[in-house]
Design a protein around this motif. Structure first.
Motif, PDB file in Angstrom:
ATOM      1  N   ASP A  64      -2.594   4.126 -10.649  1.00 14.56           N
ATOM      2  CA  ASP A  64      -1.824   3.656  -9.489  1.00 14.56           C
ATOM      3  C   ASP A  64      -0.330   3.577  -9.816  1.00 14.56           C
ATOM      4  N   THR A  65      -0.025   3.120 -11.021  1.00 13.50           N
ATOM      5  CA  THR A  65       1.381   3.003 -11.425  1.00 13.50           C
ATOM      6  C   THR A  65       2.026   4.379 -11.541  1.00 13.50           C
ATOM      7  N   ALA A  66       1.308   5.334 -12.107  1.00 16.44           N
ATOM      8  CA  ALA A  66       1.843   6.696 -12.247  1.00 16.44           C
ATOM      9  C   ALA A  66       2.143   7.289 -10.869  1.00 16.44           C
ATOM     10  N   ARG A  67       1.257   7.078  -9.913  1.00 12.92           N
ATOM     11  CA  ARG A  67       1.505   7.587  -8.553  1.00 12.92           C
ATOM     12  C   ARG A  67       2.723   6.910  -7.934  1.00 12.92           C
ATOM     13  N   ALA A  68       2.860   5.600  -8.199  1.00 16.82           N
ATOM     14  CA  ALA A  68       4.020   4.878  -7.667  1.00 16.82           C
ATOM     15  C   ALA A  68       5.314   5.396  -8.288  1.00 16.82           C
ATOM     16  N   LEU A  69       5.290   5.725  -9.568  1.00 11.27           N
ATOM     17  CA  LEU A  69       6.470   6.285 -10.227  1.00 11.27           C
ATOM     18  C   LEU A  69       6.822   7.644  -9.624  1.00 11.27           C
ATOM     19  N   ASP A  70       5.801   8.445  -9.321  1.00 17.29           N
ATOM     20  CA  ASP A  70       6.049   9.769  -8.745  1.00 17.29           C
ATOM     21  C   ASP A  70       6.666   9.666  -7.358  1.00 17.29           C
ATOM     22  N   THR A  71       6.176   8.728  -6.570  1.00 17.29           N
ATOM     23  CA  THR A  71       6.648   8.627  -5.183  1.00 17.29           C
ATOM     24  C   THR A  71       7.923   7.809  -5.040  1.00 17.29           C
ATOM     25  N   SER A  72       8.292   7.070  -6.078  1.00 21.63           N
ATOM     26  CA  SER A  72       9.482   6.221  -5.976  1.00 21.63           C
ATOM     27  C   SER A  72      10.761   7.042  -5.912  1.00 21.63           C
ATOM     28  N   ALA A  74      12.746   7.325  -8.211  1.00 25.75           N
ATOM     29  CA  ALA A  74      13.742   6.673  -9.071  1.00 25.75           C
ATOM     30  C   ALA A  74      13.906   7.433 -10.375  1.00 25.75           C
ATOM     31  N   THR A  75      15.105   7.405 -10.900  1.00 22.82           N
ATOM     32  CA  THR A  75      15.397   8.018 -12.197  1.00 22.82           C
ATOM     33  C   THR A  75      16.033   7.032 -13.161  1.00 22.82           C
ATOM     34  N   ASP A  76      16.575   5.948 -12.632  1.00 20.74           N
ATOM     35  CA  ASP A  76      17.216   4.938 -13.472  1.00 20.74           C
ATOM     36  C   ASP A  76      16.155   4.126 -14.206  1.00 20.74           C
ATOM     37  N   PRO A  77      16.312   3.944 -15.526  1.00 23.06           N
ATOM     38  CA  PRO A  77      15.320   3.179 -16.286  1.00 23.06           C
ATOM     39  C   PRO A  77      15.077   1.772 -15.750  1.00 23.06           C
ATOM     40  N   ASP A  78      16.128   1.148 -15.232  1.00 22.16           N
ATOM     41  CA  ASP A  78      15.987  -0.202 -14.693  1.00 22.16           C
ATOM     42  C   ASP A  78      15.050  -0.191 -13.485  1.00 22.16           C
ATOM     43  N   ALA A  79      15.274   0.743 -12.569  1.00 25.53           N
ATOM     44  CA  ALA A  79      14.432   0.829 -11.372  1.00 25.53           C
ATOM     45  C   ALA A  79      13.006   1.222 -11.737  1.00 25.53           C
ATOM     46  N   LEU A  80      12.850   2.115 -12.680  1.00 25.02           N
ATOM     47  CA  LEU A  80      11.521   2.542 -13.102  1.00 25.02           C
ATOM     48  C   LEU A  80      10.759   1.400 -13.775  1.00 25.02           C
ATOM     49  N   THR A  81      11.479   0.600 -14.549  1.00 20.41           N
ATOM     50  CA  THR A  81      10.860  -0.575 -15.167  1.00 20.41           C
ATOM     51  C   THR A  81      10.342  -1.522 -14.096  1.00 20.41           C
ATOM     52  N   GLY A  82      11.106  -1.675 -13.020  1.00 18.48           N
ATOM     53  CA  GLY A  82      10.677  -2.538 -11.926  1.00 18.48           C
ATOM     54  C   GLY A  82       9.399  -2.032 -11.261  1.00 18.48           C
ATOM     55  N   VAL A  83       9.294  -0.707 -11.101  1.00 20.71           N
ATOM     56  CA  VAL A  83       8.085  -0.128 -10.509  1.00 20.71           C
ATOM     57  C   VAL A  83       6.870  -0.415 -11.398  1.00 20.71           C
ATOM     58  N   ILE A  84       7.041  -0.206 -12.699  1.00 15.20           N
ATOM     59  CA  ILE A  84       5.936  -0.441 -13.639  1.00 15.20           C
ATOM     60  C   ILE A  84       5.539  -1.911 -13.640  1.00 15.20           C
ATOM     61  N   TRP A  85       6.521  -2.798 -13.617  1.00 16.96           N
ATOM     62  CA  TRP A  85       6.217  -4.233 -13.645  1.00 16.96           C
ATOM     63  C   TRP A  85       5.467  -4.671 -12.398  1.00 16.96           C
ATOM     64  N   ARG A  86       5.866  -4.139 -11.232  1.00 20.78           N
ATOM     65  CA  ARG A  86       5.209  -4.549  -9.985  1.00 20.78           C
ATOM     66  C   ARG A  86       3.726  -4.165  -9.983  1.00 20.78           C
TER      67      ARG A  86
END
Length: 249
Positions: A64-72, A74-86
């Protein structure tokens, strides 16, 4: 003659009682052994199912997290970290820029009912430690990987999670005028002797204050930067302060 006959009757009666007691004791021992064997098998099966359930949920979370990263997008590490944390709620998330890879360490637990003969049974919690790894290659989708680790690998992160909850509570109850770098540091570390909190900044913008804190596990083996955001208004602060991990301070 009568005395001898009476003695024989007494002896025979005693032997009968003794044989009966031995028989009852044998049945009781057999029953106890069976219950021990039965309960052990049942508990082992339930424990295995609990572990399998935890692993299944961990893999589902990774996907689920990988799919969220793909659809987000985002490229910034900060934003990507937020996606993973959520999606993982992992208290510790690290980023390896050279490998374009994030690693989130998180413990997962569930309950199963333990069978016992004596009082004291009931729900038993089992926990597993996982490393969720997300790798991105140019032109490809995010690749998730789940690997189980020793429980000790998740302990520092669990401790940091506790520090985050404590910091979030204290920041929520602070007066707005005290929401400065020095004020937050004093609120979290009144004696100045703790190494768990290192307040890096406290910036006020519009109606919110953003506090950046580097948190360290008690054994100082693991650090994680967190960004706390709180409304300036004291009335709105209760329950509305957020805490999100960031790749750097």
């Amino acid at each position: 003659m009568v005395t001898r006959r009476a003695n024989r009757l007494v002896t025979t009666g005693c032997l009968t009682i003794l044989v009966g007691l031995i028989t009852v004791l044998g049945v009781l021992v057999s029953w106890l052994w069976y219950r021990h064997w039965h309960d052990g098998n049942v508990n082992s099966e339930r424990r295995d199912k609990a572990f399998a359930s935890i692993l299944k949920q961990a893999r589902a979370t990774a996907d689920d997290t990988a799919r969220a990263l793909d659809t987000s997008g985002a490229t910034d590490p900060d934003a990507l970290t937020g996606v993973i944390w959520r999606h993982t709620e992992a208290p510790v998330i690290t980023y390896d820029a050279s490998r374009r890879e994030f690693t989130a360490m998180a413990a997962r637990s569930t309950l199963y009912d333990e069978e016992v003969m004596l009082p004291g049974g009931g729900p038993v919690e089992v926990t597993r430690c996982f490393a969720f790894t997300y790798t991105h290659r140019p032109g490809q989708a995010w690749t998730p990987r789940v690997s189980e680790r020793d429980d000790d690998a998740c302990r520092p992160g669990t401790e940091i999670g506790g520090l985050v909850r404590l910091a979030r509570t204290r920041i929520s109850h602070m007066h707005a005028e005290d929401l400065t770098r020095a004020g937050v540091q004093k609120a979290l570390d009144p004696t100045g002797r703790l190494r768990s909190y290192d307040v890096k900044s406290a910036l006020r913008k519009a109606d919110t204050v953003t506090v950046t804190i580097l948190l360290s596990s008690p054994d100082t083996t693991v650090d994680q930067c967190y960004r706390f955001t709180r409304p300036v208004s004291d009335d709105a602060a209760q329950g509305s302060t957020t805490a999100v991990p960031t790749p750097s301070c």
